[in-house]
Design a protein around this motif. Structure first.
Motif, mmCIF file in Angstrom:
data_model
loop_
_atom_site.group_PDB
_atom_site.id
_atom_site.type_symbol
_atom_site.label_atom_id
_atom_site.label_comp_id
_atom_site.label_asym_id
_atom_site.label_seq_id
_atom_site.Cartn_x
_atom_site.Cartn_y
_atom_site.Cartn_z
ATOM 1 N N GLY B 142 -21.839 -4.178 -28.515
ATOM 2 C CA GLY B 142 -22.076 -4.801 -27.574
ATOM 3 C C GLY B 142 -23.639 -4.589 -27.681
ATOM 4 N N GLN B 145 -25.243 -7.493 -28.636
ATOM 5 C CA GLN B 145 -25.291 -8.983 -28.094
ATOM 6 C C GLN B 145 -26.173 -8.754 -26.683
ATOM 7 O OE1 GLN B 145 -24.412 -12.199 -27.733
ATOM 8 N NE2 GLN B 145 -22.594 -11.565 -28.706
ATOM 9 N N ARG B 146 -26.790 -6.959 -26.306
ATOM 10 C CA ARG B 146 -27.436 -6.971 -25.242
ATOM 11 C C ARG B 146 -29.548 -7.603 -26.048
ATOM 12 N NH1 ARG B 146 -27.192 -3.448 -21.049
ATOM 13 N NH2 ARG B 146 -24.725 -2.245 -20.952
ATOM 14 N N PHE B 166 -19.718 -12.705 -24.405
ATOM 15 C CA PHE B 166 -19.159 -11.814 -24.633
ATOM 16 C C PHE B 166 -17.470 -11.603 -25.405
ATOM 17 C CE2 PHE B 166 -20.800 -11.762 -20.326
ATOM 18 C CZ PHE B 166 -21.990 -11.323 -20.407
ATOM 19 N N LEU B 169 -15.969 -8.869 -27.779
ATOM 20 C CA LEU B 169 -16.905 -7.439 -27.527
ATOM 21 C C LEU B 169 -15.348 -6.907 -26.734
ATOM 22 C CD1 LEU B 169 -20.062 -7.454 -25.443
ATOM 23 C CD2 LEU B 169 -19.234 -6.734 -27.686
ATOM 24 N N THR B 173 -17.321 -2.387 -22.743
ATOM 25 C CA THR B 173 -18.203 -2.751 -23.022
ATOM 26 C C THR B 173 -18.597 -4.209 -22.328
ATOM 27 O OG1 THR B 173 -18.270 -1.872 -25.105
ATOM 28 C CG2 THR B 173 -19.461 -3.342 -24.764
ATOM 29 N N ARG B 174 -17.769 -5.068 -22.278
ATOM 30 C CA ARG B 174 -17.796 -6.120 -21.506
ATOM 31 C C ARG B 174 -17.809 -6.227 -19.922
ATOM 32 N NH1 ARG B 174 -14.117 -11.169 -21.518
ATOM 33 N NH2 ARG B 174 -13.418 -11.072 -23.905
ATOM 34 N N LEU B 177 -21.595 -5.628 -20.331
ATOM 35 C CA LEU B 177 -22.579 -6.374 -20.448
ATOM 36 C C LEU B 177 -22.640 -7.356 -19.255
ATOM 37 C CD1 LEU B 177 -22.518 -6.796 -24.071
ATOM 38 C CD2 LEU B 177 -24.963 -6.817 -22.685
#
Ligand code: ADP
Ligand code: MG
Lengths: 298, 264
Positions: B142, B145-146, B166, B169, B173-174, B177
């Motif tokens: 996660g 991806q951030r 996402f 994930l 976490t998804r 985000l």
């Protein structure tokens, strides 16, 4: 704001000082016990087995070569006969009558030069072949054939071309070590993930930036595999090449010792050749793991 | 005709040797400035291909893409992409991954100190400032991806392209985000084109949902307006009739009218 900062400052100060002093006193002796003793144990575990094996091998060698009619000297005789060479590697009586340091350093200089040229040319050619399909189709068959030519087969040709031993030996090192560098670099470049290429495309990296920022770090593990094979081959080839070109160098030292029937000197020289080959390999491996830290994990 | 981003009669045919596969057929879509558009469709229908054409990473076979009335056919930082598998460079730290983009895009317009501040600003936007010196391998999926989102935002793109950002994930976490992306969109008002195959995600985040038919030769089957006020709250929406209706429409499209046929 400032008020709370003022009041909290001394409070945190006292807590940190009291917190650091006490544990330090307590930990000092235990740290020695917990870190140093396992470290010593670790060293012993690495040093003891090879020491025992070497001692046994020396003993067997001694027993075998002590007998009447043995063609090779036992280690004790090697040591006494080469004692002068061991303790004084720096003497220089002119010509090729020099200490082992000078022979080894001459060989290392040839290797350094030939290998450095091979690194530059090999990475450049490998990048070209890895990046361009056309270059790969054109050059790969040639590389595949030429790389199978044994190092010494190049020597007469390079002597004919350069008319001199020194550049010929350097050329032999170059041509011996370049193939694994080219091939591994090309594989590394071809294996750059499409994702990284996409990132570079979105950022509009120019070719020079792409080479430095994406290609080299991404292909570094492959490139260093090639560089490591290359340094090993260079050291293998230099001894053979020097036997033929003569002059100062560990290869000719060995050949000269053979011609003068100084078998003990040959054995000592082989020992040095082995140690230096090992050290060269470790140096390249060390540089590789330093440079590629972080690249392998994804 | 003056949409901000216009996908104009785009078709794509891949040819491998003698065999040709028509993946996309005649896709036309206009996206307004500040709009959040999702593209949803079954796996393999050509969503990534469409996104890559907009990004300029894949050339269209027919038609073209216009951004502010100018044709775009090569990649550039004005259409920043967040890739499904984060695509961070593993040998660079989190900070350096974003800084690489900042240095490249703002080399002429920002000083060194400004570029540093801008890098940190974008890392802080995605709450990753604390991990600036970590390598991608040392942070969670996660977080990677951030950072990918921070890198894309740092380019100040005209259009932000998200390819199943996402997808890899876990659910929790998804959701985190998705909330972050909603907040960022609210704050920055970017134009976003996001690919997804998650119906809830599409309804929650989008102003419009573009539903694609199955390939080969996928087309736009239906476009749905999501008339939900922003800011949206995940929990409040669960019982919202508009939300449920939108969700129903997309589900019907995907699972009744265009069911995924494995042997396509
Ligand atoms: N470079 C390519 N060459 C040939 N076929 C491709 C290529 N890229 C994608 N495809 C095909 O195009 C179709 C759509 O792929 P993609 O856009 O990745 O689908 P999605 O993202 O919707 O899952 C797939 O059937 C895939 O096999
Ligand atoms: Mg996809």
């Amino acid at each position: 704001m400032s008020l709370s900062a003022l009041t909290s400052q001394p409070a945190s100060d006292t807590s940190t000082t009291s917190a650091t002093v006490l544990p330090l006193k307590l930990k000092k002796p235990s740290r020695l016990a917990t870190r140093l003793i396992p470290l010593l144990g670790d060293i012993a575990a690495r040093v003891v087995p090879p020491t025992i094996v070497i001692a046994v091998l020396l003993l067997v060698w001694e027993l075998l070569c002590r007998k009447q009619g043995a063609t090779l000297p036992p280690p004790s005789q090697v040591f006494t006969e080469t004692y002068d060479l061991i303790v004084d590697p720096f003497f220089d009586r002119g010509g090729i009558d020099k200490g082992l340091f000078w022979h080894l350093s001459a060989s290392l200089q040839r290797v350094a030069l030939g290998y450095a040229l091979a690194c530059v040319a090999g990475v450049a050619l490998g990048t070209l072949v890895g990046q361009s399909t056309w270059a790969m189709r054109g050059l790969d068959p040639i590389f595949q054939v030429l790389r199978t030519v044994p190092p010494l087969a190049w020597l007469p040709l390079s002597l004919a071309a350069f008319q001199d031993g020194q550049p010929s030996a350097i050329f032999v090192i170059f041509i011996t070590s370049i193939w694994p560098i080219i091939i591994n670099t090309a594989v590394g470049i071809r294996n750059i993930p499409q994702d990284y290429r996409n990132v570079a495309a979105v950022l509009r990296l120019n070719p020079a930036e792409f080479f430095v920022k994406i290609m080299v770090p991404s292909a570094a593990p492959y490139i260093f595999t090639g560089l490591r094979i290359g340094i090993g081959l260079s050291w293998l080839a230099i001894v053979a090449a020097e036997m033929l070109i003569g002059g100062v160098g560990i290869g000719f030292f060995i050949w000269d010792a053979w011609n003068s029937s100084h078998i003990s000197e040959i054995i000592l020289a082989l020992f040095y050749v082995g140690i230096i080959g090992f050290v060269l390999d470790r140096i390249v491996a060390g540089v590789a793991s330093f440079v590629t830290r972080g690249t392998a994990a994804n | 005709m003056s949409a901000y981003l216009k996908i104009d009669h785009v078709g794509k045919t891949f040819s491998r040797g003698a065999s040709e596969t028509e993946v996309l057929a005649d896709i036309t879509l206009a996206v307004d400035k500040g709009e959040y558009v999702s593209i949803i469709g079954h796996s393999g229908c050509g969503k990534s291909t469409l996104l890559n054409i907009v990004a300029g990473l894949t050339p269209a076979t027919t038609g073209g893409v216009l951004l502010e009335d100018r044709e775009v056919n090569s990649p550039g930082p004005d259409r920043a992409v967040v890739f499904q598998n984060h695509s961070l460079l593993p040998w660079l730290t989190v900070y350096d991954n974003v800084r690489l983009a900042v240095d490249k895009v703002f080399s002429g317009s920002k000083s060194r100190a400004e570029r540093h501040d801008w890098t940190m600003h974008n890392l802080d936007l995605v709450q990753m400032g604390h991990a600036r010196d970590k390598r991608p391998a040392e942070v969670s999926g996660g977080m990677k991806q951030r950072v990918g989102i921070a890198r894309a935002l740092a380019m100040e793109p005209k259009v932000l392209l998200l390819d199943e950002p996402f997808g890899a994930l876990d659910a929790l976490t998804r959701a985190h985000l998705q909330d972050s992306v909603m907040v960022l969109h609210q704050k920055l008002q970017n134009t976003v084109m996001m690919i997804t195959h998650d119906v809830d995600e599409a309804v929650l985040l989008s102003d419009r949902i573009v539903m694609m038919t199955n390939g080969p030769a996928a087309k736009i089957g239906e476009v749905l307006d999501v008339a939900l006020a922003r800011p949206r709250k995940r929990l409040e929406l669960a019982a919202n009739p508009t939300y449920l209706k939108c969700r129903q429409r997309v589900l019907e499209f995907l699972y009744e009218r265009h069911r995924f046929v494995e042997a396509a």
